[in-house]
Each structure stands twice: as structure tokens, then as C-alpha cells.
Design a protein around this motif. Structure first.
Motif, PDB file in Angstrom:
ATOM      1  N   HIS A 246       1.096  -0.790  -0.069  1.00 17.95           N
ATOM      2  CA  HIS A 246      -0.323  -0.118  -0.193  1.00 17.95           C
ATOM      3  C   HIS A 246       0.511   1.621  -0.236  1.00 17.95           C
ATOM      4  N   ASP A 247       0.573   2.200  -0.555  1.00 21.44           N
ATOM      5  CA  ASP A 247       0.867   3.449  -0.709  1.00 21.44           C
ATOM      6  C   ASP A 247       1.143   4.261   0.303  1.00 21.44           C
ATOM      7  N   LEU A 248       1.221   4.874   1.577  1.00 21.55           N
ATOM      8  CA  LEU A 248       1.914   5.970   2.320  1.00 21.55           C
ATOM      9  C   LEU A 248       0.993   6.480   1.987  1.00 21.55           C
ATOM     10  N   PRO A 249       0.473   7.902   1.258  1.00 25.88           N
ATOM     11  CA  PRO A 249      -0.132   8.757   1.071  1.00 25.88           C
ATOM     12  C   PRO A 249      -1.327   8.639   0.223  1.00 25.88           C
ATOM     13  N   VAL A 250      -1.535   7.551  -0.060  1.00 26.19           N
ATOM     14  CA  VAL A 250      -3.341   6.948   0.803  1.00 26.19           C
ATOM     15  C   VAL A 250      -3.930   6.773   1.497  1.00 26.19           C
ATOM     16  N   LEU A 251      -2.766   5.550   2.153  1.00 24.28           N
ATOM     17  CA  LEU A 251      -3.707   5.731   3.435  1.00 24.28           C
ATOM     18  C   LEU A 251      -3.959   6.897   4.494  1.00 24.28           C
ATOM     19  N   VAL A 252      -2.645   7.846   4.297  1.00 23.63           N
ATOM     20  CA  VAL A 252      -2.765   8.987   5.066  1.00 23.63           C
ATOM     21  C   VAL A 252      -4.047  10.686   4.800  1.00 23.63           C
ATOM     22  N   ARG A 253      -4.035  10.321   3.092  1.00 21.10           N
ATOM     23  CA  ARG A 253      -5.190  10.580   2.506  1.00 21.10           C
ATOM     24  C   ARG A 253      -6.709  10.596   3.097  1.00 21.10           C
ATOM     25  N   GLU A 254      -6.574   8.765   3.044  1.00 17.26           N
ATOM     26  CA  GLU A 254      -8.295   8.543   3.448  1.00 17.26           C
ATOM     27  C   GLU A 254      -8.513   9.146   4.841  1.00 17.26           C
ATOM     28  N   ALA A 255      -7.369   8.947   5.430  1.00 20.72           N
ATOM     29  CA  ALA A 255      -7.707   8.433   7.206  1.00 20.72           C
ATOM     30  C   ALA A 255      -8.197  10.136   7.379  1.00 20.72           C
ATOM     31  N   LEU A 256      -7.622  10.878   7.018  1.00 23.40           N
ATOM     32  CA  LEU A 256      -7.670  12.500   6.880  1.00 23.40           C
ATOM     33  C   LEU A 256      -9.267  12.151   6.563  1.00 23.40           C
ATOM     34  N   ALA A 257      -9.302  11.763   5.519  1.00 28.11           N
ATOM     35  CA  ALA A 257     -10.893  11.831   4.885  1.00 28.11           C
ATOM     36  C   ALA A 257     -12.042  11.636   6.418  1.00 28.11           C
ATOM     37  N   LEU A 258     -11.606  10.077   6.707  1.00 31.53           N
ATOM     38  CA  LEU A 258     -12.300  10.416   7.654  1.00 31.53           C
ATOM     39  C   LEU A 258     -12.441  10.677   9.281  1.00 31.53           C
ATOM     40  N   VAL A 259     -11.477  11.396   8.792  1.00 29.72           N
ATOM     41  CA  VAL A 259     -12.030  12.751  10.809  1.00 29.72           C
ATOM     42  C   VAL A 259     -12.652  13.882   9.932  1.00 29.72           C
ATOM     43  N   ASP A 260     -12.448  14.067   8.261  1.00 27.55           N
ATOM     44  CA  ASP A 260     -12.864  15.791   8.298  1.00 27.55           C
ATOM     45  C   ASP A 260     -13.357  16.363   8.576  1.00 27.55           C
ATOM     46  N   ALA A 261     -14.630  15.383   8.594  1.00 28.72           N
ATOM     47  CA  ALA A 261     -15.655  16.288   9.892  1.00 28.72           C
ATOM     48  C   ALA A 261     -15.680  17.092  10.973  1.00 28.72           C
ATOM     49  N   GLU A 262     -15.006  16.768  11.466  1.00 25.80           N
ATOM     50  CA  GLU A 262     -14.966  17.006  13.073  1.00 25.80           C
ATOM     51  C   GLU A 262     -13.220  18.013  13.267  1.00 25.80           C
ATOM     52  N   ARG A 263     -12.212  17.678  12.043  1.00 28.13           N
ATOM     53  CA  ARG A 263     -11.802  18.464  11.827  1.00 28.13           C
ATOM     54  C   ARG A 263     -12.157  19.911  11.780  1.00 28.13           C
ATOM     55  N   GLN A 264     -12.716  19.941  10.052  1.00 28.20           N
ATOM     56  CA  GLN A 264     -13.496  21.269  10.219  1.00 28.20           C
ATOM     57  C   GLN A 264     -14.260  21.266  10.701  1.00 28.20           C
ATOM     58  N   ARG A 265     -14.858  20.943  11.779  1.00 30.95           N
ATOM     59  CA  ARG A 265     -15.998  21.341  12.936  1.00 30.95           C
ATOM     60  C   ARG A 265     -15.058  22.182  14.197  1.00 30.95           C
ATOM     61  N   ALA A 266     -13.814  21.448  14.008  1.00 25.77           N
ATOM     62  CA  ALA A 266     -13.370  22.089  15.751  1.00 25.77           C
ATOM     63  C   ALA A 266     -12.341  23.293  14.699  1.00 25.77           C
ATOM     64  N   GLN A 289      -4.904   2.077   8.898  1.00 23.77           N
ATOM     65  CA  GLN A 289      -5.851   3.525   8.875  1.00 23.77           C
ATOM     66  C   GLN A 289      -6.309   3.689  10.370  1.00 23.77           C
ATOM     67  N   GLN A 290      -6.368   2.994  10.672  1.00 25.18           N
ATOM     68  CA  GLN A 290      -7.343   2.882  12.428  1.00 25.18           C
ATOM     69  C   GLN A 290      -5.711   3.596  13.101  1.00 25.18           C
ATOM     70  N   VAL A 291      -4.438   3.181  12.988  1.00 27.96           N
ATOM     71  CA  VAL A 291      -3.338   3.885  13.916  1.00 27.96           C
ATOM     72  C   VAL A 291      -3.702   5.435  13.346  1.00 27.96           C
ATOM     73  N   LEU A 292      -3.633   5.964  12.275  1.00 29.76           N
ATOM     74  CA  LEU A 292      -4.209   6.927  11.697  1.00 29.76           C
ATOM     75  C   LEU A 292      -4.909   7.715  12.285  1.00 29.76           C
ATOM     76  N   VAL A 293      -6.506   6.636  12.267  1.00 36.86           N
ATOM     77  CA  VAL A 293      -7.783   7.443  12.026  1.00 36.86           C
ATOM     78  C   VAL A 293      -7.211   7.918  13.913  1.00 36.86           C
ATOM     79  N   ASN A 294      -7.241   7.208  14.308  1.00 34.85           N
ATOM     80  CA  ASN A 294      -7.127   6.872  15.901  1.00 34.85           C
ATOM     81  C   ASN A 294      -6.053   7.886  16.682  1.00 34.85           C
ATOM     82  N   LEU A 295      -4.715   8.531  16.350  1.00 35.08           N
ATOM     83  CA  LEU A 295      -3.842   9.431  15.722  1.00 35.08           C
ATOM     84  C   LEU A 295      -3.971  10.956  16.047  1.00 35.08           C
ATOM     85  N   LEU A 296      -4.834  10.283  14.524  1.00 34.32           N
ATOM     86  CA  LEU A 296      -5.313  12.323  14.718  1.00 34.32           C
ATOM     87  C   LEU A 296      -6.667  12.528  15.056  1.00 34.32           C
ATOM     88  N   ARG A 297      -7.994  11.666  15.778  1.00 31.25           N
ATOM     89  CA  ARG A 297      -9.035  11.920  16.692  1.00 31.25           C
ATOM     90  C   ARG A 297      -8.882  12.546  17.895  1.00 31.25           C
TER      91      ARG A 297
END
Ligand code: ADP
Length: 407
Positions: A246-266, A289-297
Motif C-alpha cells: 500500500h502507498d502511504l500517501p493514499v493511507l494518510v489521505r483516506e485517514a484524513l478524509a475519515l476525520v475531516d468532518a470533526e477537524r473542520q468542525r473544530a 488506517q485505524q492507527v492513523l485515525v486514532n492518532l488524528l482523532r
């Protein structure tokens, strides 16, 4: 073979010899008869076929040696008697105290029958019996030692089984807690999308494109919850990872998309700085992605809490989230998720990665523990790379698909 020690002419001196013979006879009788009687009271389990066959072979060998003993010339008799040790040791070593008792009965019965039917020599019997007393006792002791050791081994095995079932139970508990933690986020996101779709429909003039986007969001979050359940089940249940390139940029982009709503709201700004030309990773995409989403959240929540704290100066360039990645020596890639939040609560010192360590009212304190397990299962490391009142940074490493070439 003059173990009697006297001769026929000295009649009165026969008394000690008689007493000795009687004592040895009684002792040997007690040693041979008492243990099986006591054991029978405890109702031993029925032996299986293999044990019966082997026991019969041991008895056969004992009878064979006794047969030799009674039919050989007296000169070699004493050498042959030592051969009785063979079936005795065999029985005691294989079947413990039970085998020792049985072989003692066979040997003694054989000896008495031999003397009565073949030798007709009471003095000779005493000499034999002294030898047999030693053999009987040694066999019994060996049997007791073997049985004791087997019981200790069985006890150990039972305790190990208990431990394993405890471990399985706690694994089941951990899995339930981890599942609850990990699917909470996609399920609440799906709920938000579904409510948005409902509101759009209620408004009477729903824009089909927005409606479709909301429903697609709900569907993809639900699918993600399903993927997490599947992946966690395989990972925790069987310790397996579905590793692919897997390409890391893709994983990071998808993880960021998953938390995008929360990030924008904040109102948090995000900066991504991934080294150019990073080769593909060999990882389980859902897990990483779980790891990235957890750290991002965690970072978003830290920034959000800080903004909500009394006396905070909200907004501005201070509310920043950064994701950085670079190549490390040893066929690894390092990824860092950093924020400009308030840093760690000192209360967490030393137990940050332990399960249930949380400062959040609704937190489970499992995110970082799960992240570390996932990263370590990939052969990487996860650690706190920075902590100050100006922010926190968590860093982890992951293996590249092709590890040659080093740094
Ligand atoms: P949870 O988020 O459910 O509390 P975690 O294991 O993910 O569980 O985090 C444990 C604790 O670590 C959090 O409660 C929080 O206090 C602290 N923490 C994690 N990440 C950060 C961060 N980026 N900034 C400040 N504190 C953090």
C-alpha cells in the motif's frame, strides 16, 4: 547361598534364623500386599488396552526370569536374580506406583510358587526374600517418585490450560472493548450522514447531489465499520494481518478524509509533509488506517479541548495538525502525527499506552494501546516523540514492501 548363617547341628541357634525369616516374610508380605489393598480402596480408573498389554508383557518378562532362576544351576542363579530388576523398573517407570505394586505382586507370587513347587528349600527362600525385600522397596520408591512427578506435571499442565483459557477470556474481553472503541467512530459518522440525509428530505427541496453524497457517506462509514470488525476479528482472534503493498500517501489521505468532518468542525488546519518517492509499505491497510485515525482523532480532541478550556485563545494559526513521513534506515518508514495542543496530562505519565488510561469523560483509553499492538504486529514501533505545553507528537514506524537498500 548360605544366608541362613548356621548349620543343622546347632538346633537352638535356629531361633534367630527363624525370627529373621519370619520378619522378612512379614515385611515383604506387608510391602507387597498392603499397597494394592490400599490402592483398591481408592477405586483406580480402569486401565486402557495399551496399558493392559504392556502390563502383561512386564508380567511375562518377570515370569520368564523367574522360570530361568528356578531352572538354572545354583552357580548362576544369583546372577540371574538381578535380572528381576528389569521388569520391576520397567513397570515402575512406565506406570508409577500402580505398576510397582502389580509387578511386586507378580514377582512375589512367582517366587513363592517357585519355591514351593521347584526348590522345596525354606532356608534358600529367606536369602531370596531378603534380596526381594530390597527389590520390592526400591520398585515401590521408584513407582512413588514416578507417580509424584507425573502428578506434578499434570498439575502444571492443568494450570497451563487454566491460564490459556483465562488468556482466551481476557482476549475475548479485549476484543469486545477494542471493537466497541473502533467501530464507535464510523457508526457515529454514519449516523450523522443519515441525519443529514433526513434533514435534507424534510426540507422539502432536497438537492439530489447533496442527498446522494450524504447517503454515500453513510454507506461508506457502515462498510468501514464492517471492515474494522472483520479485520479485528482476524487480527485478535488469529493474530493474522492482511498484509499487502500500500502507498502511504493514499493511507494518510483516506485517514484524513475519515476525520475531516470533526477537524473542520473544530476549525483545525492540517499540514501533510510526506517525503517524495516513498516506496510502498507491506501492511494491513484497515489496521494502519485505524492507527492513523486514532492518532488524528486524539490530536483533534486535544486541540478542541484546549479551545474549549476557560481562558483559551481560540482560533488562529495555533490550531495545527501535521502529518509527516520519511524513510528510515532498515527498510522502514517513520510517520509522525503532531498537534499544537496543550500536551499530555501529567497524570498519564508512565501509563499512556496502557489500556484504559484516559483523561476523557467518554474515553475508553484503548486507542493508543490498540495502535501500539497493531504497529508492533507489523514489526514497527510506536512512541511518544514529543510532549510539551505547545503540543504532542506521536511517531511510528512501518516496514517497506521491499526492504533491500536500507536507508
Ligand atoms: P482515549 O482517546 O479513549 O482516551 P487513548 O489511548 O487514545 O484513549 O488516549 C489516552 C489518553 O492519552 C487520552 O485520554 C489523552 O489524555 C491522552 N492523549 C492522547 N493523544 C493526545 C494528544 N495528541 N494530546 C494530548 N493528550 C493526548
Amino acid at each position: 547361598m548360605d544366608a541362613g548363617g548356621g548349620n543343622a547341628a546347632a538346633e537352638p541357634l535356629d531361633l534367630p534364623a527363624l525370627l529373621t525369616r519370619a520378619w522378612i516374610g512379614d515385611m515383604i508380605g506387608a510391602m507387597v500386599v498392603a499397597p494394592p489393598l490400599l490402592a483398591l480402596r481408592a477405586r483406580p480408573p480402569r486401565p486402557d488396552r495399551a496399558v493392559l498389554v504392556e502390563g502383561a508383557l512386564q508380567a511375562g518378562l518377570a515370569v520368564l526370569v523367574l522360570g530361568l532362576l528356578f531352572h538354572l544351576p545354583v552357580a548362576v542363579e544369583w546372577q540371574v536374580i538381578d535380572l528381576l530388576v528389569l521388569p520391576a523398573i520397567w513397570a515402575a517407570a512406565r506406570f508409577g506406583v500402580g505398576g510397582a505394586m502389580m509387578i511386586n505382586v507378580v514377582l512375589q507370587a512367582g517366587l513363592v510358587i517357585g519355591f514351593v513347587t521347584v526348590m522345596h528349600d525354606a532356608d534358600g527362600l529367606t536369602a531370596y526374600q531378603l534380596r526381594m525385600l530390597i527389590l520390592t522397596l526400591s520398585t515401590l520408591f521408584l513407582g512413588v517418585a514416578v507417580t509424584g512427578r507425573r502428578r506434578a506435571e499434570d498439575g502444571l499442565r492443568r494450570r497451563q490450560d487454566q491460564l490459556e483459557s483465562c488468556a482466551r477470556l481476557s482476549l475475548a474481553g479485549e476484543m469486545a472493548a477494542a471493537l466497541a472503541h473502533e467501530i464507535n467512530q464510523p457508526l457515529s459518522a454514519a449516523l450523522t450522514y443519515a441525519r443529514t440525509a433526513g434533514r435534507l428530505l424534510d426540507s422539502g427541496a432536497a438537492d439530489p447531489a447533496r442527498l446522494r453524497a450524504a447517503l454515500a457517506g453513510a454507506a461508506s462509514q457502515t462498510e468501514r465499520a464492517g471492515a474494522i470488525v472483520r479485520s479485528l476479528r482476524e487480527f485478535i482472534g488469529r493474530g493474522e494481518l492482511d498484509r499487502r503493498r500500500h502507498d502511504l500517501p493514499v493511507l494518510v489521505r483516506e485517514a484524513l478524509a475519515l476525520v475531516d468532518a470533526e477537524r473542520q468542525r473544530a476549525g483545525i488546519r492540517v499540514e501533510v509533509a510526506l517525503a517524495r518517492g516513498l516506496p510502498p509499505l507491506l501492511v494491513d491497510a484497515v489496521q494502519v488506517q485505524q492507527v492513523l485515525v486514532n492518532l488524528l482523532r486524539n490530536a483533534i480532541e486535544a486541540l478542541d479541548d484546549e479551545a474549549a478550556a476557560p481562558g483559551a485563545t481560540p482560533g488562529g494559526g495555533r490550531r495545527l495538525l501535521t502529518v509527516t513521513a520519511w524513510r528510515e534506515p532498515g527498510g522502514l518508514v517513520a510517520v509522525e502525527v503532531a498537534d499544537s495542543g496543550p500536551g499530555l496530562d501529567p497524570e498519564l505519565a508512565g501509563r499512556l499506552f496502557q489500556p484504559f488510561a484516559t483523561t476523557k469523560a467518554a474515553g475508553m483509553g484503548l486507542g493508543l494501546a490498540i495502535c501500539r499492538t497493531i504497529i508492533e504486529a507489523h514489526g514497527g514501533r510506536l512512541w511518544l516523540a514529543g510532549d510539551s505545553p505547545r503540543g504532542c507528537a506521536f511517531r511510528f514506524t512501518l516496514p517497506l514492501a521491499e526492504q533491500g537498500g536500507g536507508g
